[in-house]
Design a protein around this motif. Structure first.
Motif, mmCIF file in Angstrom:
data_model
loop_
_atom_site.group_PDB
_atom_site.id
_atom_site.type_symbol
_atom_site.label_atom_id
_atom_site.label_comp_id
_atom_site.label_asym_id
_atom_site.label_seq_id
_atom_site.Cartn_x
_atom_site.Cartn_y
_atom_site.Cartn_z
ATOM 1 N N ARG A 127 -20.035 6.745 23.353
ATOM 2 C CA ARG A 127 -20.069 6.502 21.909
ATOM 3 C C ARG A 127 -21.479 6.686 21.395
ATOM 4 N NH1 ARG A 127 -16.291 1.210 21.708
ATOM 5 N NH2 ARG A 127 -14.332 2.320 21.967
ATOM 6 N N GLY A 128 -21.577 7.259 20.198
ATOM 7 C CA GLY A 128 -22.876 7.423 19.559
ATOM 8 C C GLY A 128 -23.277 6.150 18.831
ATOM 9 N N ASP A 129 -24.502 6.140 18.340
ATOM 10 C CA ASP A 129 -25.000 4.960 17.636
ATOM 11 C C ASP A 129 -25.637 5.367 16.326
ATOM 12 O OD1 ASP A 129 -25.640 2.351 17.110
ATOM 13 O OD2 ASP A 129 -27.492 2.386 18.284
ATOM 14 N N PRO A 130 -24.971 5.692 15.273
ATOM 15 C CA PRO A 130 -23.528 5.823 15.124
ATOM 16 C C PRO A 130 -23.005 7.213 15.493
ATOM 17 C CG PRO A 130 -24.541 6.113 12.993
ATOM 18 C CD PRO A 130 -25.662 5.830 13.975
ATOM 19 N N LEU A 131 -23.903 8.199 15.617
ATOM 20 C CA LEU A 131 -23.465 9.565 15.925
ATOM 21 C C LEU A 131 -24.067 10.027 17.243
ATOM 22 C CD1 LEU A 131 -24.007 11.265 12.449
ATOM 23 C CD2 LEU A 131 -21.861 10.458 13.408
ATOM 24 N N ILE A 132 -23.375 10.941 17.899
ATOM 25 C CA ILE A 132 -23.930 11.621 19.067
ATOM 26 C C ILE A 132 -24.830 12.734 18.541
ATOM 27 C CG2 ILE A 132 -23.350 13.063 21.050
ATOM 28 C CD1 ILE A 132 -20.832 11.387 21.345
ATOM 29 N N PRO A 133 -26.036 12.889 19.071
ATOM 30 C CA PRO A 133 -26.938 13.927 18.550
ATOM 31 C C PRO A 133 -26.275 15.306 18.571
ATOM 32 C CG PRO A 133 -28.100 12.512 20.090
ATOM 33 C CD PRO A 133 -26.664 12.121 20.157
ATOM 34 N N PRO A 134 -26.478 16.106 17.511
ATOM 35 C CA PRO A 134 -25.795 17.407 17.414
ATOM 36 C C PRO A 134 -26.135 18.362 18.550
ATOM 37 C CG PRO A 134 -26.818 16.810 15.322
ATOM 38 C CD PRO A 134 -27.265 15.804 16.316
ATOM 39 N N GLY A 135 -27.289 18.211 19.185
ATOM 40 C CA GLY A 135 -27.655 19.105 20.275
ATOM 41 C C GLY A 135 -26.910 18.838 21.574
ATOM 42 N N ARG A 136 -26.293 17.674 21.701
ATOM 43 C CA ARG A 136 -25.618 17.303 22.948
ATOM 44 C C ARG A 136 -24.211 17.881 23.055
ATOM 45 N NH1 ARG A 136 -28.428 14.024 26.751
ATOM 46 N NH2 ARG A 136 -30.149 13.090 25.620
ATOM 47 N N VAL A 137 -23.458 17.813 21.958
ATOM 48 C CA VAL A 137 -22.054 18.245 21.953
ATOM 49 C C VAL A 137 -21.839 19.162 20.763
ATOM 50 C CG1 VAL A 137 -19.669 17.477 21.830
ATOM 51 C CG2 VAL A 137 -21.341 16.075 23.008
ATOM 52 N N LYS A 138 -21.128 20.262 20.993
ATOM 53 C CA LYS A 138 -20.848 21.210 19.924
ATOM 54 C C LYS A 138 -19.352 21.499 19.900
ATOM 55 C CE LYS A 138 -21.901 25.844 18.296
ATOM 56 N NZ LYS A 138 -22.524 27.118 18.631
ATOM 57 N N VAL A 139 -18.762 21.349 18.712
ATOM 58 C CA VAL A 139 -17.339 21.635 18.527
ATOM 59 C C VAL A 139 -17.202 22.461 17.258
ATOM 60 C CG1 VAL A 139 -15.043 20.658 18.225
ATOM 61 C CG2 VAL A 139 -16.709 19.460 19.620
ATOM 62 N N GLU A 140 -16.425 23.529 17.344
ATOM 63 C CA GLU A 140 -16.196 24.393 16.200
ATOM 64 C C GLU A 140 -14.730 24.327 15.791
ATOM 65 O OE1 GLU A 140 -17.495 28.243 17.456
ATOM 66 O OE2 GLU A 140 -19.601 27.778 17.097
ATOM 67 N N ALA A 141 -14.500 24.484 14.496
ATOM 68 C CA ALA A 141 -13.146 24.512 13.963
ATOM 69 C C ALA A 141 -12.995 25.784 13.134
ATOM 70 C CB ALA A 141 -12.880 23.286 13.105
ATOM 71 N N THR A 142 -11.899 26.494 13.333
ATOM 72 C CA THR A 142 -11.638 27.739 12.621
ATOM 73 C C THR A 142 -10.601 27.483 11.536
ATOM 74 O OG1 THR A 142 -12.031 28.954 14.657
ATOM 75 C CG2 THR A 142 -10.938 30.145 12.883
#
Length: 156
Positions: free
Chosen positions: A96-111
């Motif tokens: 869990r992030g505090d409150p977010l996981i840093p953007p450089g750690r996980v990347k998810v794309e939506a089409t």
């Protein structure tokens, strides 16, 4: 109260006691760092994320088809990067992030798959004894997104 003692005696003689035993298998150690935790989650067979999108949180897995309220200024085929990721996990582990996981750690794309409309909603308004009647029909616009794979950063 007097009847309870014979029942207790009979139960103590005829009911087999079940004692709790400790599990024999070894407990796996928790990862010490965030990078180690992400690596552990990456090796699991199925992963999920909790992402904030269009005003609310969604639990998403790869290849999900997500229907959200209409997103302006996107066309069919556009790729959106999900930046607000609150949680990454698998069946056995959660980060869990505090409150977010840093953007450089996980990347998810939506089409963006399509822009569509929902079911017809009919609202009938009337005022008694005035002759006022009005029917309002509406279809809410939606955007459908296909979630891509969850990509983890290699560097810490």
């Amino acid at each position: 109260m007097a009847a309870s003692w014979p029942i207790r005696n009979w139960l103590s003689q005829h009911v087999r006691r079940v004692t709790a035993t400790r599990a024999i298998h070894a407990q796996s150690a928790l990862p010490a760092t965030t990078s180690a935790a992400l690596e552990t989650i990456r090796t699991q067979p199925s992963q999920y994320i909790v992402a904030f999108l269009v005003g609310r949180k969604f639990i998403l897995t790869p290849r999900d088809l997500l229907t959200v309220p209409h997103i302006k200024d996107v066309n069919v085929g556009d790729v959106l990067v999900l930046k607000d990721i609150h949680e990454v996990g698998s069946r056995d582990y959660t980060l869990r992030g505090d409150p977010l996981i840093p953007p450089g750690r996980v990347k998810v794309e939506a089409t963006v798959v399509e822009h569509t409309k929902g079911a017809m909603e009919v609202v009938f308004k009337k005022k008694r004894r005035k002759g006022y009647q009005k029917t309002i029909k509406n279809k809410h616009p939606y955007t459908r997104l296909r979630i891509g794979p969850i990509q983890f950063a290699n560097n810490p």
